[in-house]
Design a protein around this motif. Structure first.
Motif, PDB file in Angstrom:
ATOM      1  N   GLU A  44       0.834  -1.197   0.000  1.00 38.50           N
ATOM      2  CA  GLU A  44       0.000   0.000   0.000  1.00 38.50           C
ATOM      3  C   GLU A  44       0.877   1.258   0.000  1.00 38.50           C
ATOM      4  N   ARG A  45       0.282   2.356  -0.444  1.00 36.28           N
ATOM      5  CA  ARG A  45       0.990   3.629  -0.399  1.00 36.28           C
ATOM      6  C   ARG A  45       1.259   4.007   1.056  1.00 36.28           C
ATOM      7  N   GLU A  46       2.476   4.448   1.326  1.00 38.42           N
ATOM      8  CA  GLU A  46       2.947   4.671   2.689  1.00 38.42           C
ATOM      9  C   GLU A  46       3.378   6.116   2.869  1.00 38.42           C
ATOM     10  N   TYR A  47       2.970   6.711   3.957  1.00 37.46           N
ATOM     11  CA  TYR A  47       3.375   8.078   4.300  1.00 37.46           C
ATOM     12  C   TYR A  47       4.860   8.109   4.637  1.00 37.46           C
ATOM     13  N   VAL A  48       5.546   9.155   4.169  1.00 40.31           N
ATOM     14  CA  VAL A  48       6.978   9.313   4.437  1.00 40.31           C
ATOM     15  C   VAL A  48       7.245  10.563   5.286  1.00 40.31           C
ATOM     16  N   ALA A  49       6.794  11.710   4.795  1.00 44.25           N
ATOM     17  CA  ALA A  49       7.083  12.967   5.482  1.00 44.25           C
ATOM     18  C   ALA A  49       6.174  14.059   4.946  1.00 44.25           C
ATOM     19  N   ALA A  50       6.076  15.152   5.682  1.00 46.58           N
ATOM     20  CA  ALA A  50       5.274  16.287   5.222  1.00 46.58           C
ATOM     21  C   ALA A  50       5.815  17.575   5.815  1.00 46.58           C
ATOM     22  N   VAL A  51       5.530  18.663   5.113  1.00 47.23           N
ATOM     23  CA  VAL A  51       5.909  19.996   5.582  1.00 47.23           C
ATOM     24  C   VAL A  51       4.709  20.914   5.414  1.00 47.23           C
ATOM     25  N   ARG A  52       4.505  21.747   6.417  1.00 46.62           N
ATOM     26  CA  ARG A  52       3.370  22.667   6.389  1.00 46.62           C
ATOM     27  C   ARG A  52       3.618  23.764   5.372  1.00 46.62           C
ATOM     28  N   TRP A  53       2.544  24.439   4.965  1.00 45.59           N
ATOM     29  CA  TRP A  53       2.633  25.435   3.900  1.00 45.59           C
ATOM     30  C   TRP A  53       3.689  26.493   4.183  1.00 45.59           C
ATOM     31  N   SER A  54       3.846  26.862   5.460  1.00 43.34           N
ATOM     32  CA  SER A  54       4.784  27.924   5.817  1.00 43.34           C
ATOM     33  C   SER A  54       6.199  27.402   6.028  1.00 43.34           C
ATOM     34  N   VAL A  64      11.579   6.548   8.714  1.00 31.37           N
ATOM     35  CA  VAL A  64      12.578   7.409   8.055  1.00 31.37           C
ATOM     36  C   VAL A  64      13.120   8.492   8.977  1.00 31.37           C
ATOM     37  N   LYS A  65      12.589   8.581  10.176  1.00 34.21           N
ATOM     38  CA  LYS A  65      13.008   9.633  11.105  1.00 34.21           C
ATOM     39  C   LYS A  65      14.499   9.521  11.385  1.00 34.21           C
ATOM     40  N   GLY A  66      15.191  10.640  11.292  1.00 33.12           N
ATOM     41  CA  GLY A  66      16.633  10.653  11.511  1.00 33.12           C
ATOM     42  C   GLY A  66      17.444  10.385  10.266  1.00 33.12           C
ATOM     43  N   ARG A  67      16.802   9.914   9.211  1.00 34.48           N
ATOM     44  CA  ARG A  67      17.510   9.633   7.951  1.00 34.48           C
ATOM     45  C   ARG A  67      17.063  10.560   6.823  1.00 34.48           C
ATOM     46  N   PHE A  68      15.800  10.946   6.831  1.00 35.89           N
ATOM     47  CA  PHE A  68      15.243  11.793   5.778  1.00 35.89           C
ATOM     48  C   PHE A  68      14.974  13.190   6.344  1.00 35.89           C
ATOM     49  N   ASN A  77       9.112  27.453  -5.503  1.00 38.39           N
ATOM     50  CA  ASN A  77       7.963  26.549  -5.657  1.00 38.39           C
ATOM     51  C   ASN A  77       8.381  25.082  -5.623  1.00 38.39           C
ATOM     52  N   THR A  78       9.281  24.767  -4.716  1.00 39.85           N
ATOM     53  CA  THR A  78       9.844  23.419  -4.680  1.00 39.85           C
ATOM     54  C   THR A  78       9.956  22.912  -3.243  1.00 39.85           C
ATOM     55  N   VAL A  79       9.661  21.626  -3.101  1.00 41.59           N
ATOM     56  CA  VAL A  79       9.887  20.917  -1.847  1.00 41.59           C
ATOM     57  C   VAL A  79      10.930  19.835  -2.102  1.00 41.59           C
ATOM     58  N   TYR A  80      11.806  19.654  -1.117  1.00 43.10           N
ATOM     59  CA  TYR A  80      12.886  18.680  -1.244  1.00 43.10           C
ATOM     60  C   TYR A  80      12.728  17.577  -0.199  1.00 43.10           C
ATOM     61  N   LEU A  81      13.172  16.393  -0.571  1.00 43.03           N
ATOM     62  CA  LEU A  81      13.267  15.293   0.388  1.00 43.03           C
ATOM     63  C   LEU A  81      14.697  14.762   0.312  1.00 43.03           C
ATOM     64  N   GLN A  82      15.494  15.129   1.305  1.00 42.13           N
ATOM     65  CA  GLN A  82      16.865  14.640   1.382  1.00 42.13           C
ATOM     66  C   GLN A  82      16.853  13.297   2.081  1.00 42.13           C
ATOM     67  N   MET A  83      17.308  12.276   1.376  1.00 39.31           N
ATOM     68  CA  MET A  83      17.293  10.911   1.915  1.00 39.31           C
ATOM     69  C   MET A  83      18.727  10.441   2.115  1.00 39.31           C
ATOM     70  N   SER A  84      19.053  10.081   3.340  1.00 40.63           N
ATOM     71  CA  SER A  84      20.396   9.629   3.673  1.00 40.63           C
ATOM     72  C   SER A  84      20.327   8.223   4.265  1.00 40.63           C
ATOM     73  N   SER A  85      21.480   7.566   4.316  1.00 38.57           N
ATOM     74  CA  SER A  85      21.559   6.215   4.880  1.00 38.57           C
ATOM     75  C   SER A  85      20.461   5.319   4.312  1.00 38.57           C
ATOM     76  N   PRO A  88      17.677  -0.919   1.458  1.00 38.43           N
ATOM     77  CA  PRO A  88      16.908  -1.581   0.383  1.00 38.43           C
ATOM     78  C   PRO A  88      15.398  -1.471   0.588  1.00 38.43           C
ATOM     79  N   GLU A  89      14.963  -1.432   1.827  1.00 39.71           N
ATOM     80  CA  GLU A  89      13.517  -1.327   2.080  1.00 39.71           C
ATOM     81  C   GLU A  89      12.953   0.063   1.770  1.00 39.71           C
ATOM     82  N   ASP A  90      13.816   1.010   1.425  1.00 36.48           N
ATOM     83  CA  ASP A  90      13.345   2.324   0.967  1.00 36.48           C
ATOM     84  C   ASP A  90      12.990   2.305  -0.518  1.00 36.48           C
ATOM     85  N   THR A  91      13.263   1.209  -1.187  1.00 34.76           N
ATOM     86  CA  THR A  91      12.955   1.091  -2.609  1.00 34.76           C
ATOM     87  C   THR A  91      11.452   1.212  -2.843  1.00 34.76           C
TER      88      THR A  91
END
Length: 124
Positions: A44-54, A64-68, A77-85, A88-91
């Motif tokens: 199923e589709r899984e939640y990863v992260a979110a950022v509020r409008w402001s 993903v806490k502590g890694r993303f 007009n861009t949002v970034y998701l920096q993924m570290s460490s 394979p299960e992040d695939t």
């Protein structure tokens, strides 16, 4: 209404990093909360992260806490998701999504606009 386009996916080895981008057009970007979700084959589709409008608050799934890290640049007009460490299960295919709710939401059906997704593959 806003249109979203993800980019930055690719094939990396475990332990490496990637930065995903979610570029928006066609709306007032600073009105929208942005969430990242992912979906692996057969899951199923899984939640990863979110950022509020402001940009004043962010939220992460425990997996993903502590890694993303999620951030936004409203001037671009861009949002970034920096993924570290990466593991394979992040695939998965990673999607960004937008809504105008007052607070951050973590379920996919509370988002109104979606991008087409970008593939992230992490090899062991």
């Amino acid at each position: 209404q806003v249109q979203l386009v993800e980019s930055g996916g690719g094939l990396v080895q475990a332990g490496e990093s990637l930065r995903l981008s979610c570029a928006a057009s066609g709306g007032t970007f600073s009105r929208y909360n942005i969430g990242w979700f992912r979906q692996a084959p057969g899951k199923e589709r899984e939640y990863v992260a979110a950022v509020r409008w402001s940009g004043s608050s962010t939220d992460y799934a425990d997996s993903v806490k502590g890694r993303f890290a999620i951030s936004r640049d409203n001037a671009k007009n861009t949002v970034y998701l920096q993924m570290s460490s990466l593991k394979p299960e992040d695939t998965a295919v990673y999607y960004c999504a937008a809504n105008t709710k007052f607070t951050i939401r973590t379920t996919w059906n509370e988002y109104d606009y979606w991008g087409q997704g970008t593939q992230v593959t992490v090899s062991s």
